[in-house]
Write a protein that holds these residues in place. Structure first.
Motif, short mmCIF file in Angstrom:
data_model
loop_
_atom_site.label_atom_id
_atom_site.label_comp_id
_atom_site.label_asym_id
_atom_site.label_seq_id
_atom_site.Cartn_x
_atom_site.Cartn_y
_atom_site.Cartn_z
N ASN A 150 -11.36 -12.79 18.60
CA ASN A 150 -11.39 -13.48 17.31
C ASN A 150 -10.97 -12.54 16.18
OD1 ASN A 150 -12.25 -15.92 18.34
ND2 ASN A 150 -14.42 -15.48 18.07
N PRO A 151 -10.48 -13.08 15.07
CA PRO A 151 -10.12 -12.24 13.91
C PRO A 151 -11.33 -11.45 13.42
CG PRO A 151 -9.29 -14.48 13.64
CD PRO A 151 -10.20 -14.51 14.82
N LEU A 152 -11.09 -10.24 12.95
CA LEU A 152 -12.17 -9.36 12.50
C LEU A 152 -12.48 -9.58 11.03
CD1 LEU A 152 -14.03 -6.92 13.27
CD2 LEU A 152 -12.23 -5.45 12.33
N VAL A 153 -13.78 -9.66 10.73
CA VAL A 153 -14.28 -9.69 9.35
C VAL A 153 -15.13 -8.45 9.15
CG1 VAL A 153 -15.65 -10.93 7.64
CG2 VAL A 153 -14.30 -12.22 9.31
N MET A 154 -14.80 -7.65 8.13
CA MET A 154 -15.56 -6.45 7.82
C MET A 154 -16.42 -6.71 6.58
SD MET A 154 -12.89 -3.33 8.56
CE MET A 154 -14.25 -2.17 8.72
N LEU A 155 -17.69 -6.30 6.64
CA LEU A 155 -18.64 -6.56 5.56
C LEU A 155 -19.19 -5.24 5.03
CD1 LEU A 155 -20.68 -9.39 7.37
CD2 LEU A 155 -18.76 -9.69 5.81
N ALA A 214 -23.33 -17.91 10.68
CA ALA A 214 -22.24 -18.77 10.22
C ALA A 214 -20.87 -18.19 10.58
CB ALA A 214 -22.33 -18.98 8.71
N LEU A 215 -20.77 -16.87 10.68
CA LEU A 215 -19.48 -16.22 10.93
C LEU A 215 -19.16 -16.06 12.40
CD1 LEU A 215 -19.53 -13.32 8.27
CD2 LEU A 215 -18.43 -15.56 8.08
N LEU A 216 -20.17 -15.76 13.22
CA LEU A 216 -19.91 -15.32 14.59
C LEU A 216 -19.29 -16.37 15.51
CD1 LEU A 216 -22.96 -12.98 15.21
CD2 LEU A 216 -20.55 -12.36 15.04
N PRO A 217 -19.49 -17.67 15.30
CA PRO A 217 -18.82 -18.61 16.21
C PRO A 217 -17.29 -18.51 16.16
CG PRO A 217 -20.62 -19.70 15.09
CD PRO A 217 -20.45 -18.36 14.43
N ARG A 218 -16.73 -18.05 15.03
CA ARG A 218 -15.26 -18.04 14.89
C ARG A 218 -14.67 -16.66 14.63
NH1 ARG A 218 -13.33 -23.11 14.58
NH2 ARG A 218 -14.84 -24.77 14.18
N TYR A 219 -15.52 -15.68 14.31
CA TYR A 219 -14.99 -14.37 13.93
C TYR A 219 -15.75 -13.25 14.62
CZ TYR A 219 -12.84 -17.17 10.33
OH TYR A 219 -12.12 -18.15 9.68
N ARG A 220 -15.05 -12.13 14.80
CA ARG A 220 -15.70 -10.90 15.18
C ARG A 220 -16.13 -10.22 13.88
NH1 ARG A 220 -13.27 -5.86 18.76
NH2 ARG A 220 -15.13 -5.60 20.07
N VAL A 221 -17.33 -9.67 13.84
CA VAL A 221 -17.87 -9.15 12.58
C VAL A 221 -18.24 -7.67 12.75
CG1 VAL A 221 -19.71 -9.34 10.88
CG2 VAL A 221 -18.75 -11.41 11.90
N LEU A 222 -17.81 -6.86 11.79
CA LEU A 222 -18.16 -5.44 11.77
C LEU A 222 -18.88 -5.12 10.47
CD1 LEU A 222 -15.91 -2.52 12.97
CD2 LEU A 222 -17.47 -2.24 11.06
N THR A 223 -20.10 -4.61 10.59
CA THR A 223 -20.87 -4.14 9.43
C THR A 223 -21.17 -2.66 9.63
OG1 THR A 223 -23.09 -4.58 10.33
CG2 THR A 223 -21.95 -6.43 9.29
N TRP A 224 -21.41 -1.94 8.55
CA TRP A 224 -21.75 -0.52 8.69
C TRP A 224 -22.54 -0.05 7.49
CZ3 TRP A 224 -17.31 -2.34 6.69
CH2 TRP A 224 -16.73 -1.69 5.59
N ASP A 225 -23.17 1.11 7.64
CA ASP A 225 -23.98 1.70 6.57
C ASP A 225 -23.17 2.75 5.81
OD1 ASP A 225 -26.41 0.31 7.00
OD2 ASP A 225 -26.94 1.66 8.65
#
Length: 392
Positions: A21-26, A43-54
């Protein structure tokens, strides 16, 4: 949570969702952690790959080392994480200082951005004097001494009255932040000014803010909207500086609208070959796409370019359906028609982790609506490729 070493410093991150899936960075606000995104992930994970970081010295990430830190440093850190995730392009969402990181990416690396949603931020945030004063106080008094003063400013007063534990909890979290890293980030914000540098980037930019935001009030967002060629701006009523925490449902809805809207803008002007090729590689795998490209001749080269733009860019790139849903539809159609590409898309279904039970139902539909012989052939082909286990 996982960790990646970037320039000798440990960065804590989470990489969630299907790899195709397309990547979303937060990117999170100053003094907080990647936990600010927790309530919007479903809400995001069914359609997107999600990357969060500190951020440096925040959450579980290592403290910043010697020397100053710049928005360019933080943007390069984001690019390193995206590269590690295997994404050459990505959607970006950043709040406050996270929005400053997004502006740096927009200014210097617009070609990497599928879209940018910047929230509760500004081309200039506050004043250099105020940020330098805060940095000085953190170094002299310690970060714990400032939490009771700073944290309540993040949220709308009515929310703090309703949920006092919200401020108490984030004060505890902020107190765990490395003081020197926090001070250096304050000084960085005091030096940051993106005025006159964000226009003409050919990236879909959307802005969000809060009516009760004391740090980046609506007027600051209005100035940023002009800097971004009149980017659309929405202000959440009775919300402060962190809408992903204060109104996660509405916030997630607007983020999804911004991402989908960016694809609609691309479709209106036509998807280029590069975008289509990226999606084709995501779904089919780089090895297959490379083999197909090398096999192309003067006869079918234009045809390969056409299907890359049309089938992969326009169709598979549309996010109304997920790649998994499109895989099941495509497999059913190819099985019903008995086309030779059935093998390729059965392999793709494996790659996309379509389950055995899901594939069984796809082919059951083929049997009922397209005929038993077509389904029988498809079942046999799937078994040949390793689907299913012996009954005994």
């Amino acid at each position: 949570m996982a960790f990646l070493t970037i320039k000798d410093r440990s960065v804590a991150y989470r990489l969630l969702g299907d790899a195709v899936n397309p990547l979303v960075m937060l990117a999170h606000p100053l003094g907080m952690t990647q936990a600010v995104w927790d309530d919007i992930l479903p809400a995001l994970l069914p359609r997107y790959r999600v990357l969060t970081w500190d951020l440096p010295g925040h959450g579980a990430s290592g403290a910043w080392g010697q020397g100053k830190v710049s928005t360019n440093d933080l943007a390069n850190e984001a690019l390193a994480l995206a590269e590690y995730a295997g994404a050459s392009r990505f959607h970006f969402v950043g709040t406050s200082i996270g929005g400053a990181v997004g502006q740096q990416l927009l200014m210097d690396h617009a070609e990497k951005l599928l879209s940018a949603t910047l929230t509760n931020t500004g081309a200039v945030i506050g004043s250099a004097d105020n940020w330098n004063t805060r940095a000085k106080r953190v170094r002299e008094e310690g970060i714990v001494a400032l939490t009771e003063e700073i944290v309540p400013r993040w949220f709308a007063p009515t929310l703090i009255e309703k949920i006092p534990a919200l401020a108490d909890g984030w004060q505890i979290q902020m107190a765990r932040t490395d003081g020197e890293s926090y001070a250096k980030l304050c000084e960085m914000l005091g030096r940051t000014d993106f005025s006159g540098q964000l226009g003409g980037k050919q990236v879909s930019v959307n802005l969000l803010g809060g009516s009760e935001d004391m740090a980046t009030p609506p007027a600051t967002l209005e100035v940023l909207a002009k800097e971004c060629d009149g980017a659309p701006l929405e202000i959440f009523e009775n919300v402060g500086h962190v809408p992903s925490v204060e109104c996660p449902g509405s916030f997630a809805e607007r983020v999804l609208q911004a991402i989908v809207g960016s694809r609609a803008q691309v479709s209106e002007r036509g998807v280029n070959y590069t975008d289509g090729l990226e999606i084709r590689k995501q779904v089919l795998g780089e090895a297959h796409v490379e083999k197909a490209s090398q096999a192309a001749t003067t006869l079918d080269g234009p045809f390969q370019q056409m299907i890359t733009r049309l089938a992969w860019g326009e169709l598979w790139g549309n996010e109304d359906l997920t790649h998994r849903e499109r895989s099941m539809i495509t497999t059913a159609i190819l099985a019903a028609l008995g086309r030779e590409e059935l093998e390729l898309h059965l392999k793709t279904a494996q790659r996309l982790e379509i389950s055995e039970s899901e594939l069984r139902q796809v082919l059951m539909h083929v049997a009922v609506y397209a005929g038993v012989p077509a389904a029988n052939h498809a079942f046999a082909e799937a078994k040949r490729l390793g689907w299913g286990n012996a009954l005994n």
